[in-house]
Design a protein around this motif. Structure first.
Motif, PDB file in Angstrom:
ATOM      1  N   LEU A 112       0.827  -1.210   0.000  1.00  0.00           N
ATOM      2  CA  LEU A 112       0.000   0.000   0.000  1.00  0.00           C
ATOM      3  C   LEU A 112       0.857   1.254   0.000  1.00  0.00           C
ATOM      4  N   THR A 113       1.891   1.261   0.843  1.00  0.00           N
ATOM      5  CA  THR A 113       2.700   2.481   0.956  1.00  0.00           C
ATOM      6  C   THR A 113       3.663   2.631  -0.218  1.00  0.00           C
ATOM      7  N   SER A 114       4.283   1.508  -0.640  1.00  0.00           N
ATOM      8  CA  SER A 114       5.327   1.647  -1.659  1.00  0.00           C
ATOM      9  C   SER A 114       4.792   1.553  -3.082  1.00  0.00           C
ATOM     10  N   VAL A 115       3.739   0.780  -3.296  1.00  0.00           N
ATOM     11  CA  VAL A 115       3.224   0.642  -4.661  1.00  0.00           C
ATOM     12  C   VAL A 115       2.069   1.617  -4.908  1.00  0.00           C
ATOM     13  N   GLN A 116       1.185   1.732  -3.940  1.00  0.00           N
ATOM     14  CA  GLN A 116      -0.012   2.561  -4.152  1.00  0.00           C
ATOM     15  C   GLN A 116       0.110   3.960  -3.550  1.00  0.00           C
ATOM     16  N   ASN A 117       1.249   4.246  -2.890  1.00  0.00           N
ATOM     17  CA  ASN A 117       1.467   5.566  -2.288  1.00  0.00           C
ATOM     18  C   ASN A 117       0.365   5.994  -1.325  1.00  0.00           C
ATOM     19  N   ILE A 118      -0.145   5.050  -0.583  1.00  0.00           N
ATOM     20  CA  ILE A 118      -1.176   5.358   0.406  1.00  0.00           C
ATOM     21  C   ILE A 118      -0.491   5.820   1.693  1.00  0.00           C
ATOM     22  N   PRO A 119      -0.989   6.890   2.314  1.00  0.00           N
ATOM     23  CA  PRO A 119      -0.345   7.405   3.531  1.00  0.00           C
ATOM     24  C   PRO A 119      -0.232   6.326   4.617  1.00  0.00           C
ATOM     25  N   ALA A 120       0.841   6.399   5.401  1.00  0.00           N
ATOM     26  CA  ALA A 120       1.165   5.335   6.357  1.00  0.00           C
ATOM     27  C   ALA A 120       0.020   5.038   7.324  1.00  0.00           C
ATOM     28  N   LYS A 121      -0.651   6.091   7.783  1.00  0.00           N
ATOM     29  CA  LYS A 121      -1.697   5.867   8.788  1.00  0.00           C
ATOM     30  C   LYS A 121      -2.849   5.043   8.216  1.00  0.00           C
ATOM     31  N   GLU A 122      -3.281   5.417   7.024  1.00  0.00           N
ATOM     32  CA  GLU A 122      -4.370   4.669   6.382  1.00  0.00           C
ATOM     33  C   GLU A 122      -3.922   3.249   6.050  1.00  0.00           C
ATOM     34  N   ALA A 123      -2.667   3.126   5.562  1.00  0.00           N
ATOM     35  CA  ALA A 123      -2.144   1.797   5.216  1.00  0.00           C
ATOM     36  C   ALA A 123      -2.121   0.911   6.454  1.00  0.00           C
ATOM     37  N   GLU A 124      -1.731   1.502   7.592  1.00  0.00           N
ATOM     38  CA  GLU A 124      -1.664   0.714   8.824  1.00  0.00           C
ATOM     39  C   GLU A 124      -3.063   0.255   9.243  1.00  0.00           C
ATOM     40  N   GLU A 125      -4.029   1.147   9.117  1.00  0.00           N
ATOM     41  CA  GLU A 125      -5.410   0.762   9.477  1.00  0.00           C
ATOM     42  C   GLU A 125      -5.906  -0.383   8.610  1.00  0.00           C
ATOM     43  N   ARG A 126      -5.616  -0.266   7.308  1.00  0.00           N
ATOM     44  CA  ARG A 126      -6.072  -1.328   6.394  1.00  0.00           C
ATOM     45  C   ARG A 126      -5.331  -2.630   6.656  1.00  0.00           C
ATOM     46  N   ALA A 127      -4.041  -2.527   6.948  1.00  0.00           N
ATOM     47  CA  ALA A 127      -3.255  -3.729   7.246  1.00  0.00           C
ATOM     48  C   ALA A 127      -3.786  -4.405   8.508  1.00  0.00           C
ATOM     49  N   MET A 128      -4.098  -3.588   9.520  1.00  0.00           N
ATOM     50  CA  MET A 128      -4.615  -4.161  10.770  1.00  0.00           C
ATOM     51  C   MET A 128      -5.956  -4.850  10.541  1.00  0.00           C
ATOM     52  N   ALA A 129      -6.780  -4.265   9.684  1.00  0.00           N
ATOM     53  CA  ALA A 129      -8.081  -4.888   9.387  1.00  0.00           C
ATOM     54  C   ALA A 129      -7.876  -6.249   8.719  1.00  0.00           C
ATOM     55  N   MET A 130      -6.871  -6.342   7.849  1.00  0.00           N
ATOM     56  CA  MET A 130      -6.609  -7.620   7.168  1.00  0.00           C
ATOM     57  C   MET A 130      -6.002  -8.644   8.129  1.00  0.00           C
ATOM     58  N   LEU A 131      -5.149  -8.175   9.028  1.00  0.00           N
ATOM     59  CA  LEU A 131      -4.586  -9.105  10.024  1.00  0.00           C
ATOM     60  C   LEU A 131      -5.697  -9.631  10.933  1.00  0.00           C
TER      61      LEU A 131
END
Ligand SMILES: Nc1ncnc2c1ncn2[C@@H]1O[C@H](COP(=O)(O)OP(=O)(O)O)[C@@H](O)[C@H]1O
Ligand SMILES: [Mg+2]
Length: 250
Positions: A112-131
Motif C-alpha cells: 500500500l505504501t510503496s506501490v499505491q502511495n497510500i499514507p502510512a496511517k491509512e495503510a496501517e489501518e487497512r493492514a490491521m483490518a486484514m490481520l
C-alpha cells in the motif's frame, strides 16, 4: 470473470504449458490438482503477470492482461502498466516470502505504501483490518521469525488481500507447513471463499478441494485433463488419468 485461452509457455526446448483453457466466475473457487512438474506453478506465474506467455490470452472481465493492442498487433505492456495490472491479482506462495526485517503489520502495509502511495496511517489501518481477518491482529508487531509457519502464511494472505485483488492465486499454500499448522491456513482460505473471494488454489489437500471448491481440475503435462464439480471429479471421474491420480492421493 477470468478466462484463460490456449495458454502456452516454453522454457528453452521444454514445452511446459500446452494450451491451457478455463473460465472462472466471480466468487468461484477453483482447485487445481496434479503431479509435480506438470506446470501448475508456471500457470499461476503467468496469471499473476510475473512472466509473459508465449501464446494465448488471459482475460479479466473481458480485458486482455499483460498486452496492449497496437493496430493489428499485440505488444507486451511496459513494466509500469504491468505493475498496475498485477495489483488486481493476488498471489500466495508456498514459502510465504515475507520480509524478515519487517513486522507482520509492516509486511502487510508495504504494498500500500510503496506501490499505491497510500499514507502510512491509512495503510496501517487497512493492514490491521486484514490481520484481524486472518486472526492475527494480536501478532501485528511480531517479526516473521517470531511467528509459526501457519501464522506467517496467514500474514502472506493478509498481504495479498490488502491490495483488494479481483482474484487470489494460491500455489500450494500449505505444502511447506508442519501438518498441525495446515488447518489454520485452510480455515482462513475457506473463510475467504465463503466471503465470495474468487480463488484459484493449487493444492494437494483433497479434502479441502472437495469441501470448498466449485470446480476441481486435474492438470498434467501442461494441459487440463479433467475439470468438474467436486462430486463429479472425485466420485465419477471421466478420465483414466484422473482415476489413476486419485488412487495415489486417497
Ligand atoms: N524458470 C524456469 N526455467 C526453466 N524451466 C522451468 C522454469 N520454471 C519451470 N520450469 C520447468 O517447467 C516444468 C513445470 O514446472 P512447474 O510449473 O513448477 O510445475 P508444478 O508447479 O506443477 O510442479 C518443470 O519441468 C520445470 O522444471
Ligand atoms: Mg509448483
Amino acid at each position: 470473470m477470468l478466462q484463460v485461452r490456449n495458454l502456452h509457455k516454453s522454457y528453452q526446448d521444454q514445452h511446459v504449458l500446452r494450451g491451457v483453457e478455463f473460465d472462472i466466475h466471480q466468487g468461484q473457487v477453483k482447485a487445481v490438482l496434479g503431479p509435480s512438474g506438470s506446470g501448475k506453478s508456471t500457470m499461476l506465474r503467468l496469471m499473476a503477470l510475473l512472466e509473459p506467455a508465449n501464446d494465448g490470452e488471459i482475460l479479466l472481465r473481458g480485458q486482455r492482461l499483460g498486452v496492449r493492442q497496437r493496430g493489428t498487433t499485440t505488444v507486451p505492456l511496459p513494466e509500469r502498466e504491468l505493475a498496475k495490472e498485477r495489483r488486481d491479482i493476488g498471489m500466495v506462495f508456498q514459502k510465504f516470502n515475507l520480509f524478515p526485517h519487517l513486522s507482520a503489520c509492516r509486511n502487510v502495509m508495504l504494498g500500500l505504501t510503496s506501490v499505491q502511495n497510500i499514507p502510512a496511517k491509512e495503510a496501517e489501518e487497512r493492514a490491521m483490518a486484514m490481520l484481524e481477518r486472518v486472526g492475527l491482529s494480536h501478532r501485528a508487531g511480531h517479526y516473521p521469525s517470531e511467528l509459526s509457519g501457519g501464522q506467517q502464511q496467514r500474514v502472506a494472505i493478509a498481504r495479498a488481500l490488502v491490495m483488494n485483488p479481483s482474484v487470489l492465486l494460491f500455489d500450494e499454500p500449505t505444502s511447506a507447513l508442519d501438518p498441525e499448522l495446515v488447518g489454520e491456513v485452510l480455515d482462513v482460505m475457506e473463510g475467504l471463499a465463503n466471503d465470495g473471494m474468487t480463488m484459484i488454489v493449487v493444492t494437494h489437500e483433497v479434502r479441502f478441494a472437495r469441501r470448498v471448491a466449485d470446480q476441481v481440475t486435474l492438470f498434467d503435462s501442461g494441459v487440463i485433463v479433467e475439470q468438474a464439480s467436486p462430486d463429479e471429479f472425485f466420485d465419477n471421474p471421466q478420465h483414466q488419468r484422473t482415476r489413476k491420480f486419485l488412487s495415489h492421493v486417497h
